[in-house]
Each structure stands twice: as structure tokens, then as C-alpha cells.
Design an enzyme around this catalytic site. Structure first.
Site, mmCIF file in Angstrom:
data_model
loop_
_atom_site.group_PDB
_atom_site.id
_atom_site.type_symbol
_atom_site.label_atom_id
_atom_site.label_comp_id
_atom_site.label_asym_id
_atom_site.label_seq_id
_atom_site.Cartn_x
_atom_site.Cartn_y
_atom_site.Cartn_z
ATOM 1 N N HIS A 202 0.870 -1.336 0.085
ATOM 2 C CA HIS A 202 -0.046 -0.002 -0.017
ATOM 3 C C HIS A 202 0.966 1.394 -0.169
ATOM 4 O O HIS A 202 0.670 2.481 0.574
ATOM 5 C CB HIS A 202 -0.985 0.101 1.266
ATOM 6 C CG HIS A 202 -1.626 -1.266 1.543
ATOM 7 N ND1 HIS A 202 -2.784 -1.555 1.046
ATOM 8 C CD2 HIS A 202 -1.241 -2.359 2.248
ATOM 9 C CE1 HIS A 202 -3.138 -2.860 1.382
ATOM 10 N NE2 HIS A 202 -2.303 -3.193 2.064
ATOM 11 N N SER B 216 14.588 22.003 -16.446
ATOM 12 C CA SER B 216 13.408 22.680 -16.691
ATOM 13 C C SER B 216 13.714 24.009 -17.287
ATOM 14 O O SER B 216 15.038 24.536 -16.960
ATOM 15 C CB SER B 216 12.682 22.910 -15.260
ATOM 16 O OG SER B 216 11.877 24.168 -15.365
ATOM 17 N N LYS C 157 15.816 22.089 -11.251
ATOM 18 C CA LYS C 157 15.304 20.705 -11.632
ATOM 19 C C LYS C 157 15.966 19.627 -12.539
ATOM 20 O O LYS C 157 16.960 20.113 -13.186
ATOM 21 C CB LYS C 157 13.789 20.962 -12.436
ATOM 22 C CG LYS C 157 12.913 21.763 -11.776
ATOM 23 C CD LYS C 157 12.004 20.952 -11.009
ATOM 24 C CE LYS C 157 11.034 20.526 -11.682
ATOM 25 N NZ LYS C 157 10.046 19.486 -10.731
ATOM 26 N N ASN D 223 14.636 16.293 -14.002
ATOM 27 C CA ASN D 223 13.713 15.768 -13.965
ATOM 28 C C ASN D 223 13.847 14.135 -15.014
ATOM 29 O O ASN D 223 14.659 13.965 -15.665
ATOM 30 C CB ASN D 223 12.435 16.159 -15.098
ATOM 31 C CG ASN D 223 11.959 17.536 -14.466
ATOM 32 O OD1 ASN D 223 12.074 17.829 -13.184
ATOM 33 N ND2 ASN D 223 11.913 18.612 -15.266
ATOM 34 N N GLU E 72 9.585 8.721 -17.267
ATOM 35 C CA GLU E 72 8.166 9.082 -17.517
ATOM 36 C C GLU E 72 7.675 8.645 -18.839
ATOM 37 O O GLU E 72 6.450 8.333 -19.050
ATOM 38 C CB GLU E 72 8.130 10.619 -17.261
ATOM 39 C CG GLU E 72 8.373 10.843 -15.799
ATOM 40 C CD GLU E 72 8.440 12.561 -15.430
ATOM 41 O OE1 GLU E 72 7.264 13.100 -14.876
ATOM 42 O OE2 GLU E 72 9.233 13.111 -16.079
ATOM 43 N N GLN F 267 -6.324 -5.119 -42.864
ATOM 44 C CA GLN F 267 -5.041 -4.191 -43.191
ATOM 45 C C GLN F 267 -4.642 -3.280 -42.041
ATOM 46 O O GLN F 267 -3.656 -2.971 -41.941
ATOM 47 C CB GLN F 267 -5.398 -3.522 -44.519
ATOM 48 C CG GLN F 267 -4.466 -2.676 -45.171
ATOM 49 C CD GLN F 267 -4.740 -1.971 -46.370
ATOM 50 O OE1 GLN F 267 -4.521 -2.914 -47.266
ATOM 51 N NE2 GLN F 267 -5.295 -0.779 -46.411
ATOM 52 N N LYS G 117 -1.353 -3.858 -39.239
ATOM 53 C CA LYS G 117 0.021 -3.229 -38.875
ATOM 54 C C LYS G 117 0.435 -2.200 -38.233
ATOM 55 O O LYS G 117 1.493 -2.480 -37.546
ATOM 56 C CB LYS G 117 0.695 -3.328 -40.370
ATOM 57 C CG LYS G 117 0.960 -4.748 -40.936
ATOM 58 C CD LYS G 117 0.791 -4.375 -42.456
ATOM 59 C CE LYS G 117 -0.112 -5.607 -43.132
ATOM 60 N NZ LYS G 117 -1.434 -5.593 -43.201
HETATM 61 N N1 ARG Z 1 -2.612 -4.597 -47.945
HETATM 62 C C1 ARG Z 1 -3.365 -5.743 -47.597
HETATM 63 C C2 ARG Z 1 -3.326 -5.964 -46.199
HETATM 64 O O1 ARG Z 1 -2.488 -5.477 -45.473
HETATM 65 C C3 ARG Z 1 -2.936 -6.976 -48.355
HETATM 66 C C4 ARG Z 1 -3.988 -7.853 -48.676
HETATM 67 C C5 ARG Z 1 -4.820 -7.418 -49.406
HETATM 68 N N2 ARG Z 1 -5.768 -8.570 -50.060
HETATM 69 C C6 ARG Z 1 -6.883 -8.322 -50.538
HETATM 70 N N3 ARG Z 1 -7.613 -9.072 -51.039
HETATM 71 N N4 ARG Z 1 -7.378 -7.111 -50.772
HETATM 72 O O2 ARG Z 1 -4.320 -6.638 -45.690
#
Ligand code: ARG
Length: 460
Positions: free
Chosen positions: A157, A278, A284, A286, A291, A323, A326
Site C-alpha cells: 500500500h 526545466s 530541476k 526531471n 516518465e 489491413q 500493421k
Molecule cells: N494490403 C493488404 C493488407 O495489408 C494486403 C492483402 C490484400 N488482400 C486483398 N484481397 N485485398 O491486408
């Protein structure tokens, strides 16, 4: 007429804003190396299986290698209208080698292509994360070994609980990062299955050899079901989960670095090169780095939730929603990697303020449990001992004294079984060093932890 690689059935060219909206090239270009690697393996397999002529395969391979060079030398032009890295490379291939370039996409789809690229990318990233985790574990063990004589208060605590070895505290983080290391290793197993050859969703009538591409690309085996292969993003979610847990550990450590470096705690001194000043307050120093690590945790959790939400209720198999997988993964891994990379040297330079830590550990009645345990050894049931010590602490607070500052007579008021030997039990240093139950904070126990840790790191 559409000029797209897939434009045969289209009358109108794609709307300009649709091109922009649809495109992933500005971020998935990061996968170029893996895309080319995957294509090289695919074309080799097509040739081995007699699906394309070996000369054609050779031409395509040369073209792909030229593209690799162009990209690495910054000479490749990434165009939005080419949508993604897969089509950008294929279009350029056709420019370089002519129509035969069109044979590369035989018995393949962007759906299995993107999955294999992403998995290969993540395999490399996991290995890199593990390397940084190993560095961090090494630093922790080194610090623990160097600071075995430093006693600090352990908290529950955020209230003083019991004195512990600073090394024990550090080794707690070793355990967390060890589990992270293992989580990433475990997730790697699922990354290690090759989806190439699943094609759009159903596999193919061409006599492809998925075991061959699996070997060429360094996967342990091909995936078992084509439908699953192109719709699975569990592997990315696992990485994001492991990254979130790991960053959570980093943020807890950062939080403590921040608190312990305050003038109120004053347990540690951060090295100047890991702090900033600062613009207005000259005094300071920091802990910005700590952080920021703490702050980046939000991005990583966000990335994880983002992909979980994208994947929720998606029907099989591939959907364009995917898509969106990513960017969160890229961001999370960049943030995690940056945090790991900077935590190790920052921690290495942290100086423990031994006197301050000991002083703090001696306050807050941190050895009250020791006194209770002492009474238990004299035959008093623990619950009664707890009550007696509670009253003793109350008395000490009123007298503004610590427990070891009470005279034997004062102590005896609460229990006549207390003898002079009590002082060695309620001594802060002894209290910390003698808790040698397995995994405890005692000196011997912590040494065992350090030895085990060293063995573990050596075998990685
Ligand atoms: N740019 C697409 C992705 O990142 C690749 C796959 C696309 N496939 C499709 N049938 N449109 O998912």
C-alpha cells in the site's frame, strides 16, 4: 479502364480518394524485405514443381533482387495508387522483367502473402525484443550483485511494511522480465507456422510444395488450414499482449524510479545523462526518460485493444479490415523496443543512496512483525503476539520512538517474556538479511536467486 494489377473487370479507374483511403503502402513498405524473401521462395518452389520454367524463375529472381537493391538504396518509388507493398513490388517486377513477372503470383494471393510477410517480420522483431530483454536482465543481476549490502523498506500500500534487501527488490524485476522473455518465446512458436500457399482462402489446384517454402523461409511447419491461415491474426495479438505485459513491468519500474528519485524519498540518484532540466526552474532534474517509458504504456495497451477490436466478429476469411493490423503492431513494438533499449543503461547508472534507504527502512515500525515472531518463538500464539505488538507500536508512536529505541523495561510492560535478545531480532539489517526462506529477502536466499538468474541468462 483500370490500370491496376487486378483491373480486368473494372471499367472506371479508382477514385483518387479511394486510392488514398485504400492504400497501406505508406506503412506496409516496412515489410519489403520479407515480401521479397517470400516471393523468392515462392518462385523457387514454382520452378521446382514444374509450375513455371526454371529460366522464368531465374529472371523473376533477378528482378526481385534488383528491386531489393533499389529499395535499400532509396531509389524505389512508392506510389499510393499501387496500394500496398505487395503490388508495388509486383508492378516494378513487371517493369523490369516484362510479362514473365506476372507469373510470380501463380498459386498465391495477397492474403497468404501478407500473412507470411507479417509473420516473418514478427519473428525477427521477437528475436530483437528478446535480445534487449536479455540485456536488461543482465543489468538487473549485476546491480543486485553489487548492492547486496543495501537495505530498503519494502512496501505494501506504499506504506512501510518490512525491511528488504535492495537486491531482492531488483531481482523481483528480473523475474518479471524473465516471464516476458518466455512469453515472447512462446508466442514465437505460433509465428513459426508458414501460411504461404493458403492462397486466397482455399488452397490451389497447382501442385505446390508448402513444405519446401516452409523450409526455405525458415518456418517450422506449414499451417494446417487455408481458411484459418489467411484470417488468423492471433499471432499479432499474442505479440501485442506480451508487449503490453512487458511494458506494464517497465512502467512499474519507471514509476518506482520516479518516486525513489524524489527529494521526499531520496533513495536513488539518476545519472544526469538520463534526465532533463526545466526551462524555468534551475534546480530541476526531471526523470523524463522513466516518465516516457511509463507514458508509452498507454500507446501499447491502445495498440492491443485496437487490433482486438478490429478482429472482433470478422467473418472468415480475409477482410480488408485486417489491413489495420500493421500500424498498431509497428507502433507497439517500436515503443517497447525503445523503452527496453533505454531502460537497461539508465538502470545501470542508478546509484542507490544506501544511508537514506537504511534510515527509511528503520522508520515506520518495519520490524513490528519481527517482534511478533519473537513472541511466537517464546510460545505465544501469533494472534496474541500480533495484539501485544500492536499495543507496543501504539505506545512507541506516542513516545515518538522506534521499536528498538524502547528500553527493555518499556518493552516488558507489554509482555514479560521479552528479554535482552529481542534487540537482535528487531534490528532492521538482521530482519532483512535473515529471511532465508526459499525466495525470501534473506542474504542467502537472494544469493541463490542471483546464481539461478545467472545460469538462466547463460543458457539463453
Ligand atoms: N494490403 C493488404 C493488407 O495489408 C494486403 C492483402 C490484400 N488482400 C486483398 N484481397 N485485398 O491486408
Amino acid at each position: 479502364m483500370s490500370k491496376k494489377l487486378w483491373g480486368g473487370r473494372f471499367e472506371l479507374p479508382t477514385d483518387k480518394f479511394v486510392d488514398e483511403f485504400n492504400a497501406s503502402i505508406h506503412f506496409d513498405k516496412r515489410l519489403y524485405k520479407y515480401d521479397i524473401k517470400g516471393s523468392l521462395a515462392h518462385v523457387e518452389m514454382l520452378s521446382k514443381q514444374g509450375i513455371i520454367h526454371p529460366d522464368e524463375a531465374e529472371t523473376i529472381k533477378e528482378g526481385l533482387l534488383q528491386i531489393l537493391e533499389e529499395i535499400e538504396e532509396g531509389k524505389f518509388e512508392f506510389k499510393t495508387e499501387q496500394e500496398d507493398i505487395h503490388m508495388a513490388i509486383e508492378s516494378r517486377l513487371k517493369e523490369i522483367v516484362g510479362d514473365v513477372g506476372g507469373k510470380l503470383h501463380t498459386a498465391r494471393s495477397r492474403n497468404d502473402q501478407v500473412a507470411v510477410d507479417f509473420k516473418m517480420f514478427l519473428k525477427d522483431m521477437v528475436n530483437e525484443v528478446k535480445m534487449y530483454l536479455k540485456d536488461l536482465m543482465e543489468v538487473i543481476v549485476k546491480k543486485a550483485e553489487e548492492n547486496l549490502d543495501v537495505i530498503m523498506p519494502g512496501f505494501t500500500h506504499l506504506q512501510t511494511a518490512q525491511p528488504i534487501l535492495y537486491s531482492h527488490y531488483l531481482m523481483a524485476y528480473f523475474q518479471m522480465f524473465k516471464r516476458d522473455y518466455e512469453r515472447f518465446s512462446d508466442a514465437y512458436k505460433r509465428l513459426d507456422e508458414n501460411p504461404l500457399g493458403a492462397c486466397a482462402l482455399a488452397g490451389t489446384t497447382f501442385p505446390i510444395d508448402r513444405f519446401f517454402t516452409t523450409e526455405l523461409l525458415g518456418f517450422s511447419k506449414p499451417t494446417e488450414n487455408s481458411l484459418d491461415s489467411v484470417s488468423d491474426r492471433d499471432f499479432a495479438l499474442e505479440i501485442l499482449s506480451a508487449a503490453s505485459i512487458c511494458q506494464m513491468h517497465l512502467s512499474r519500474l519507471s514509476e518506482e524510479i520516479i518516486i525513489y528519485a524524489t527529494s521526499e524519498f531520496d533513495f536513488i540518484e539518476l545519472s544526469d545523462d538520463y534526465c532533463t532540466g526545466s526551462s524555468i526552474m534551475p534546480q530541476k532534474k526531471n526523470p523524463d526518460v522513466a516518465e516516457l517509458i511509463r507514458g508509452k504504456t498507454g500507446n501499447i495497451y491502445g495498440s492491443m485493444i485496437s487490433l482486438f477490436t478490429t478482429m472482433k466478429a470478422l467473418p472468415l476469411a480475409y477482410n480488408k479490415d485486417m489491413q489495420e493490423d500493421k500500424q498498431p503492431v509497428f507502433r507497439a513494438l517500436d515503443d517497447l523496443m525503445g523503452s527496453l533499449k533505454i531502460m537497461a543503461p539508465m538502470l545501470e547508472k542508478v546509484k542507490a543512496k544506501k544511508e537514506n534507504m537504511l534510515k527509511s527502512a528503520s522508520k515506520g515500525y518495519s520490524t513490528a512483525t519481527e517482534l511478533a515472531d519473537y513472541l511466537v518463538r517464546k510460545g505465544i500464539p501469533f494472534r496474541d503476539a500480533h495484539f501485544i505488538v500492536g499495543k507496543t507500536v501504539k505506545y512507541a508512536i506516542e513516545k515518538n520512538k522506534q521499536l528498538d529505541e524502547l528500553s527493555l523495561d518499556e518493552l516488558k510492560q507489554f509482555c514479560d517474556k521479552i528479554e535482552n535478545d529481542v534487540y537482535k531480532y528487531i534490528n532492521v539489517v538482521n530482519a532483512a538479511k535473515n529471511k532465508n526462506s526459499y525466495g525470501g529477502t534473506g542474504l542467502e536466499s537472494v544469493k541463490v536467486q542471483i546464481e539461478n538468474a545467472k545460469k538462466y541468462i547463460k543458457n539463453l
